[in-house]
Scaffold this motif. Structure first.
Motif, PDB file in Angstrom:
ATOM      1  N   CYS A  48      50.360  44.031 -64.082  1.00 46.59           N
ATOM      2  CA  CYS A  48      49.881  45.229 -64.782  1.00 46.59           C
ATOM      3  C   CYS A  48      50.022  46.480 -63.923  1.00 46.59           C
ATOM      4  CB  CYS A  48      48.438  45.023 -65.248  1.00 46.59           C
ATOM      5  SG  CYS A  48      48.337  43.784 -66.546  1.00 46.59           S
ATOM      6  N   ALA A  49      50.279  46.315 -62.626  1.00 47.45           N
ATOM      7  CA  ALA A  49      50.551  47.486 -61.778  1.00 47.45           C
ATOM      8  C   ALA A  49      51.969  48.011 -62.020  1.00 47.45           C
ATOM      9  CB  ALA A  49      50.362  47.132 -60.307  1.00 47.45           C
ATOM     10  N   CYS A  50      52.744  47.305 -62.841  1.00 50.30           N
ATOM     11  CA  CYS A  50      54.134  47.706 -63.107  1.00 50.30           C
ATOM     12  C   CYS A  50      54.171  48.500 -64.401  1.00 50.30           C
ATOM     13  CB  CYS A  50      55.028  46.478 -63.231  1.00 50.30           C
ATOM     14  SG  CYS A  50      54.965  45.448 -61.762  1.00 50.30           S
ATOM     15  N   ILE A 116      58.664  36.017 -68.156  1.00 53.45           N
ATOM     16  CA  ILE A 116      57.824  34.811 -68.135  1.00 53.45           C
ATOM     17  C   ILE A 116      57.487  34.509 -66.675  1.00 53.45           C
ATOM     18  CG2 ILE A 116      57.673  32.375 -68.757  1.00 53.45           C
ATOM     19  CD1 ILE A 116      59.758  32.919 -70.954  1.00 53.45           C
ATOM     20  N   HIS A 117      56.187  34.341 -66.386  1.00 54.03           N
ATOM     21  CA  HIS A 117      55.744  34.252 -64.987  1.00 54.03           C
ATOM     22  C   HIS A 117      54.688  33.153 -64.829  1.00 54.03           C
ATOM     23  CE1 HIS A 117      55.107  35.608 -60.945  1.00 54.03           C
ATOM     24  NE2 HIS A 117      53.914  36.126 -61.168  1.00 54.03           N
ATOM     25  N   ASP A 118      54.744  32.469 -63.668  1.00 49.35           N
ATOM     26  CA  ASP A 118      53.747  31.448 -63.339  1.00 49.35           C
ATOM     27  C   ASP A 118      52.445  32.103 -62.856  1.00 49.35           C
ATOM     28  OD1 ASP A 118      55.527  29.325 -63.758  1.00 49.35           O
ATOM     29  OD2 ASP A 118      56.192  29.315 -61.657  1.00 49.35           O
ATOM     30  N   ALA A 119      51.316  31.673 -63.403  1.00 49.92           N
ATOM     31  CA  ALA A 119      50.022  32.143 -62.898  1.00 49.92           C
ATOM     32  C   ALA A 119      49.867  31.819 -61.422  1.00 49.92           C
ATOM     33  CB  ALA A 119      48.891  31.490 -63.699  1.00 49.92           C
ATOM     34  N   ALA A 120      50.505  30.743 -60.979  1.00 49.47           N
ATOM     35  CA  ALA A 120      50.342  30.262 -59.603  1.00 49.47           C
ATOM     36  C   ALA A 120      51.186  31.036 -58.591  1.00 49.47           C
ATOM     37  CB  ALA A 120      50.691  28.775 -59.548  1.00 49.47           C
ATOM     38  N   ARG A 121      51.772  32.181 -59.001  1.00 52.34           N
ATOM     39  CA  ARG A 121      52.517  33.054 -58.061  1.00 52.34           C
ATOM     40  C   ARG A 121      51.854  34.426 -58.065  1.00 52.34           C
ATOM     41  NH1 ARG A 121      57.847  30.831 -57.085  1.00 52.34           N
ATOM     42  NH2 ARG A 121      58.291  29.192 -58.587  1.00 52.34           N
ATOM     43  N   PRO A 122      50.764  34.576 -57.307  1.00 52.58           N
ATOM     44  CA  PRO A 122      49.973  35.806 -57.430  1.00 52.58           C
ATOM     45  C   PRO A 122      50.580  37.038 -56.775  1.00 52.58           C
ATOM     46  CG  PRO A 122      49.002  34.337 -55.782  1.00 52.58           C
ATOM     47  CD  PRO A 122      50.109  33.568 -56.452  1.00 52.58           C
ATOM     48  N   PHE A 123      51.475  36.862 -55.780  1.00 54.46           N
ATOM     49  CA  PHE A 123      51.917  38.020 -54.996  1.00 54.46           C
ATOM     50  C   PHE A 123      53.287  38.496 -55.461  1.00 54.46           C
ATOM     51  CE2 PHE A 123      49.417  35.598 -51.585  1.00 54.46           C
ATOM     52  CZ  PHE A 123      48.210  36.121 -52.038  1.00 54.46           C
ATOM     53  N   LEU A 124      53.274  39.245 -56.543  1.00 54.99           N
ATOM     54  CA  LEU A 124      54.519  39.716 -57.153  1.00 54.99           C
ATOM     55  C   LEU A 124      54.707  41.199 -56.853  1.00 54.99           C
ATOM     56  CD1 LEU A 124      56.896  39.466 -59.165  1.00 54.99           C
ATOM     57  CD2 LEU A 124      55.236  39.927 -60.990  1.00 54.99           C
ATOM     58  N   PRO A 125      55.714  41.552 -56.038  1.00 58.25           N
ATOM     59  CA  PRO A 125      55.937  42.976 -55.768  1.00 58.25           C
ATOM     60  C   PRO A 125      56.538  43.683 -56.986  1.00 58.25           C
ATOM     61  CG  PRO A 125      57.086  41.561 -54.164  1.00 58.25           C
ATOM     62  CD  PRO A 125      56.652  40.696 -55.303  1.00 58.25           C
ATOM     63  N   ALA A 126      56.158  44.953 -57.158  1.00 59.01           N
ATOM     64  CA  ALA A 126      56.634  45.729 -58.303  1.00 59.01           C
ATOM     65  C   ALA A 126      58.158  45.847 -58.314  1.00 59.01           C
ATOM     66  CB  ALA A 126      55.987  47.116 -58.285  1.00 59.01           C
ATOM     67  N   GLU A 127      58.789  45.845 -57.112  1.00 55.98           N
ATOM     68  CA  GLU A 127      60.258  46.016 -57.076  1.00 55.98           C
ATOM     69  C   GLU A 127      60.974  44.877 -57.801  1.00 55.98           C
ATOM     70  OE1 GLU A 127      57.815  46.715 -54.517  1.00 55.98           O
ATOM     71  OE2 GLU A 127      59.061  45.607 -53.103  1.00 55.98           O
ATOM     72  N   VAL A 128      60.408  43.677 -57.745  1.00 57.40           N
ATOM     73  CA  VAL A 128      61.064  42.543 -58.406  1.00 57.40           C
ATOM     74  C   VAL A 128      61.049  42.759 -59.923  1.00 57.40           C
ATOM     75  CG1 VAL A 128      60.995  40.053 -58.804  1.00 57.40           C
ATOM     76  CG2 VAL A 128      60.512  40.964 -56.518  1.00 57.40           C
TER      77      VAL A 128
END
Ligand code: CTP
Ligand code: MG
Length: 252
Positions: A48-50, A116-128
């Motif tokens: 949601c920061a994206c 589509i994203h895994d809940a178990a991957r919490p550290f997602l940078p906005a650049e990706v």
């Protein structure tokens, strides 16, 4: 000026986390605390920061409503405002994704793409997310965040001895998020179900099976999946650094 078509996110959080059971009665990994907040809360804040992400559909297990409500209540108001009502998942990740897609796509003609994203991957940078969305907006219908493989790869026999070295050139390790045309990935999931293909562990594999061309974009080392106890320990070390980047990127 017309605004670009919308991108929604689908977060699958209906697994049981059997490889990471701290105790018989402990919560599934996506609800375990990192710096006092559930893993899922971090995952949703990161998405949601994206600014490109419009709405977020979460898929949960029928037993987890109380845990989910706690994770939801811990969100910032901006993130909470983007959540669609959670839906119940299935016995496999593939089934959970399909059920989420069916819920989020009905009556949503305004949404063109989904991550589509895994809940178990919490550290997602906005650049990706930016890289994935750019590829989708440039016309790709399936896009994968992935990292080139740097380790030497060995094949082992049943006796535990190496039988050879695998050429790693051109090999990438798949992560999530994975981005798609919403209509295209809904059709692909329906086709897989109709064909009795139920064992896909990620959505770009399913998309390839359905004939979509999958573009690779650069993922991020910090977007590792929390699978084992060691991953959870690592995440507890990494969370403060990630929280700092999130605050910098969050809208004022
Ligand atoms: N997932 C899901 N529904 C399932 C299985 C998995 O929504 N039936 C979700 C998990 O919650 C997780 C993501 O898919 O966010 C990746 O799956 P995985 O890491 O395998 O999680 P679990 O299946 O929960 O863990 P395990 O395989 O160790 O039981
Ligand atoms: Mg699993």
């Amino acid at each position: 000026m017309t605004s670009p078509p919308l991108v929604d996110a689908l977060v699958v959080a209906a697994g049981r986390g059997t490889r990471l059971k701290l105790a018989d009665d402990s919560a599934p990994k996506q609800y375990l605390p990192l710096a006092g907040l559930p893993v899922l809360t971090w995952t949703l804040e990161a998405l949601c920061a994206c600014p490109d992400i419009h709405r977020v559909q979460v898929v949960i297990h029928a037993d987890d409503h109380a845990l989910y409500d706690e994770a939801r209540m811990a969100l910032s108001p901006d993130a909470a405002a983007r959540l669609l009502p959670a839906v119940t998942g299935g016995d496999t990740r593939q089934a959970s994704v399909r059920l989420g897609l069916e819920a989020m796509s009905s009556g949503r003609d305004d949404v063109r793409h989904v991550l589509i994203h895994d809940a178990a991957r919490p550290f997602l940078p906005a650049e990706v997310v930016t890289r994935l969305v750019a590829a989708l907006r440039a016309g790709d219908l399936a896009v994968l965040a992935a990292l080139p493989v740097h380790d030497t790869l060995k094949r082992a026999g049943p006796d535990g001895f190496a039988t050879g070295t695998v050429d790693r050139s051109g090999l990438w390790a798949a992560q999530t998020p994975q981005g798609f045309g919403l209509a295209e990935i809904v059709s692909a999931h329906r086709a897989a179900l109709a064909a009795g293909e139920t064992a896909f562990t990620d959505d770009t594999s399913l998309a390839e099976w359905a004939g979509l061309k999958v573009r690779l974009v650069e993922g991020a080392a910090e977007t590792y999946k929390i699978t084992t106890r060691a991953d959870l320990d690592r995440a507890r070390m990494d969370v403060d650094r990630f929280a700092a980047t999130l605050n910098r990127n969050a809208p004022a």
